[in-house]
Motif scaffolding. Structure first.
Motif, PDB file in Angstrom:
ATOM      1  N   UNK A  26      -5.183  11.269   4.636  1.00 53.04           N
ATOM      2  CA  UNK A  26      -4.501  10.718   3.457  1.00 53.04           C
ATOM      3  C   UNK A  26      -3.643   9.514   3.840  1.00 53.04           C
ATOM      4  N   UNK A  27      -2.930   9.624   4.957  1.00 50.69           N
ATOM      5  CA  UNK A  27      -2.111   8.500   5.426  1.00 50.69           C
ATOM      6  C   UNK A  27      -2.978   7.297   5.771  1.00 50.69           C
ATOM      7  N   UNK A  28      -4.139   7.555   6.372  1.00 56.39           N
ATOM      8  CA  UNK A  28      -5.045   6.462   6.726  1.00 56.39           C
ATOM      9  C   UNK A  28      -5.571   5.765   5.468  1.00 56.39           C
ATOM     10  N   UNK A  29      -5.803   6.544   4.423  1.00 55.05           N
ATOM     11  CA  UNK A  29      -6.243   5.947   3.155  1.00 55.05           C
ATOM     12  C   UNK A  29      -5.127   5.112   2.533  1.00 55.05           C
ATOM     13  N   UNK A  30      -3.913   5.628   2.594  1.00 58.46           N
ATOM     14  CA  UNK A  30      -2.776   4.921   1.997  1.00 58.46           C
ATOM     15  C   UNK A  30      -2.462   3.617   2.732  1.00 58.46           C
ATOM     16  N   UNK A  31      -2.634   3.602   4.059  1.00 60.65           N
ATOM     17  CA  UNK A  31      -2.295   2.390   4.803  1.00 60.65           C
ATOM     18  C   UNK A  31      -3.237   1.229   4.460  1.00 60.65           C
ATOM     19  N   UNK A  32      -4.417   1.558   3.973  1.00 62.29           N
ATOM     20  CA  UNK A  32      -5.361   0.510   3.581  1.00 62.29           C
ATOM     21  C   UNK A  32      -4.910  -0.229   2.320  1.00 62.29           C
ATOM     22  N   UNK A  33      -3.986   0.387   1.586  1.00 60.77           N
ATOM     23  CA  UNK A  33      -3.510  -0.203   0.335  1.00 60.77           C
ATOM     24  C   UNK A  33      -2.159  -0.914   0.494  1.00 60.77           C
ATOM     25  N   UNK A  34      -1.637  -0.948   1.717  1.00 58.80           N
ATOM     26  CA  UNK A  34      -0.349  -1.605   1.929  1.00 58.80           C
ATOM     27  C   UNK A  34      -0.469  -3.106   1.686  1.00 58.80           C
ATOM     28  N   UNK A  35       0.561  -3.724   1.124  1.00 57.78           N
ATOM     29  CA  UNK A  35       0.517  -5.175   0.876  1.00 57.78           C
ATOM     30  C   UNK A  35       0.548  -5.973   2.181  1.00 57.78           C
ATOM     31  N   UNK A  36       0.032  -7.163   2.131  1.00 61.01           N
ATOM     32  CA  UNK A  36       0.032  -8.043   3.303  1.00 61.01           C
ATOM     33  C   UNK A  36       1.422  -8.633   3.503  1.00 61.01           C
ATOM     34  N   UNK A  37       1.893  -8.632   4.739  1.00 57.87           N
ATOM     35  CA  UNK A  37       3.169  -9.268   5.058  1.00 57.87           C
ATOM     36  C   UNK A  37       2.908 -10.747   5.341  1.00 57.87           C
ATOM     37  N   UNK A  38       3.512 -11.614   4.540  1.00 58.84           N
ATOM     38  CA  UNK A  38       3.209 -13.046   4.617  1.00 58.84           C
ATOM     39  C   UNK A  38       4.152 -13.822   5.526  1.00 58.84           C
ATOM     40  N   UNK A  39       5.288 -13.231   5.866  1.00 54.24           N
ATOM     41  CA  UNK A  39       6.306 -13.890   6.708  1.00 54.24           C
ATOM     42  C   UNK A  39       6.779 -15.188   6.058  1.00 54.24           C
ATOM     43  N   UNK A  40       7.011 -15.150   4.739  1.00 54.04           N
ATOM     44  CA  UNK A  40       7.401 -16.341   3.986  1.00 54.04           C
ATOM     45  C   UNK A  40       8.910 -16.452   3.752  1.00 54.04           C
ATOM     46  N   UNK A  41       9.659 -15.435   4.120  1.00 53.54           N
ATOM     47  CA  UNK A  41      11.086 -15.445   3.797  1.00 53.54           C
ATOM     48  C   UNK A  41      11.833 -16.540   4.562  1.00 53.54           C
ATOM     49  N   UNK A  42      12.675 -17.316   3.861  1.00 59.37           N
ATOM     50  CA  UNK A  42      13.490 -18.324   4.557  1.00 59.37           C
ATOM     51  C   UNK A  42      14.536 -17.684   5.467  1.00 59.37           C
ATOM     52  N   UNK A  43      14.759 -16.374   5.295  1.00 63.74           N
ATOM     53  CA  UNK A  43      15.741 -15.652   6.114  1.00 63.74           C
ATOM     54  C   UNK A  43      15.085 -14.929   7.285  1.00 63.74           C
ATOM     55  N   UNK A  44      13.842 -15.283   7.583  1.00 70.53           N
ATOM     56  CA  UNK A  44      13.108 -14.594   8.638  1.00 70.53           C
ATOM     57  C   UNK A  44      13.818 -14.714   9.991  1.00 70.53           C
ATOM     58  N   UNK A  45      14.521 -15.826  10.176  1.00 72.39           N
ATOM     59  CA  UNK A  45      15.245 -16.022  11.446  1.00 72.39           C
ATOM     60  C   UNK A  45      16.385 -15.013  11.604  1.00 72.39           C
ATOM     61  N   UNK A  46      16.831 -14.441  10.501  1.00 72.78           N
ATOM     62  CA  UNK A  46      17.903 -13.435  10.553  1.00 72.78           C
ATOM     63  C   UNK A  46      17.356 -12.020  10.665  1.00 72.78           C
ATOM     64  N   UNK A  47      16.044 -11.899  10.646  1.00 71.05           N
ATOM     65  CA  UNK A  47      15.424 -10.572  10.604  1.00 71.05           C
ATOM     66  C   UNK A  47      15.851  -9.696  11.770  1.00 71.05           C
ATOM     67  N   UNK A  48      15.798 -10.224  12.983  1.00 71.70           N
ATOM     68  CA  UNK A  48      16.110  -9.428  14.178  1.00 71.70           C
ATOM     69  C   UNK A  48      17.519  -8.844  14.092  1.00 71.70           C
ATOM     70  N   UNK A  49      18.458  -9.634  13.596  1.00 72.99           N
ATOM     71  CA  UNK A  49      19.849  -9.188  13.475  1.00 72.99           C
ATOM     72  C   UNK A  49      19.953  -7.989  12.542  1.00 72.99           C
ATOM     73  N   UNK A  50      19.285  -8.057  11.395  1.00 64.85           N
ATOM     74  CA  UNK A  50      19.387  -6.975  10.416  1.00 64.85           C
ATOM     75  C   UNK A  50      18.566  -5.746  10.829  1.00 64.85           C
TER      76      UNK A  50
END
Length: 252
Positions: free
Chosen positions: A18-42
């Motif tokens: 069931x988990x394997x089926x659900x992971x196929x429906x996860x949205x694509x991560x686009x890495x478009x956030x302007x705050x991506x440089x702050x990601x590691x900190x958070x």
């Protein structure tokens, strides 16, 4: 809550499917956030808070997943807003994945050095409204598989009586080897939080790669056994790219 972890129950194989089926429906991560440089900190803040509150790995990984994908879709303009979103992600994830008595209290969160050092405190109203915003953003669906949801299932087959070290002598104590491998695997699991590059892979691939990287570090031969291939449905070749990324920090 179940008396035993799902991966040790009679329906473990069904839950895994069931988990394997659900992971196929996860949205694509686009890495478009302007705050991506702050990601590691958070991510570090969420990791510290979850450790302080003794949350399970699944809650921590879900919190980071929620934060990443919310930032990827919506513009969060101020530092306070981002702190509020990060903490709300942790609260939602803990309510969904952990025991009720482990869910952080507002006073507990505000008393940590992490937030007090920023000279502001979060209010109950802020957190509740942000939690609602997050739930609406994810269509009230928090059943989102992360590598933490797969790892313990794959660890069941992580060590075999037939394992050998690379110099051909057998391991003297499979139980001790399994405990050591589990520590390595959970270390690699935490490494995956630090870089959004791991969103290129399915969560189950990342979890299996954590086990594979651990066997390589312990010099167990073969690096990937038939039991591991059977339980995960992945070959070593399928995991090789992800394993290489995991091992890079160890060989710098």
């Amino acid at each position: 809550m179940m008396d035993e972890p799902w991966w040790e129950g009679r329906v473990a194989s069904d839950v895994h499917c069931t988990l394997r089926e659900k992971e196929l429906k996860l949205p694509i991560f686009r890495a478009h956030s302007p705050l991506l440089k702050s990601r590691r900190f958070f991510v570090d803040i969420l990791t510290l808070l979850s450790s302080h509150c003794q949350l399970c790995p699944a809650a921590r990984h879900l919190a980071v997943y929620l934060l990443d994908h919310f930032m990827d879709r919506y513009n969060v303009s101020t530092s306070r807003q981002l702190y509020t979103v990060a903490v709300s992600c942790l609260l939602l994830a803990s309510k969904f994945e952990d025991r009720e008595d482990h869910v952080p209290k507002l006073e507990q969160i505000n008393s940590t050095r992490i937030l007090s050092s920023q000279n502001f405190t979060l209010t109950k109203k802020e957190l509740l409204s942000t939690e609602l915003l997050l739930l609406e953003a994810f269509s009230w669906n928090l059943c989102l598989p992360t590598p933490a949801h797969f790892l313990d299932y794959y660890l069941l087959a992580s060590v075999s009586q037939k394992d050998h070290h690379c110099h051909t002598w057998p391991t003297t104590c499979p139980h001790k080897t399994k405990e050591c491998l589990k520590e390595y695997a959970h270390y690699f699991l935490e490494v995956t939080l630090q870089d959004h590059v791991f969103y290129k892979f399915q969560p189950s691939v990342v979890a299996a790669a954590c086990v594979g990287a651990s066997r390589i570090c312990l010099q167990l031969s073969p690096y990937w056994t038939r039991d591991l291939q059977r339980i995960s449905s992945y070959s070593l070749e399928h995991l090789s790219t992800c394993i290489e990324i995991l091992l890079v920090p160890l060989f710098r």
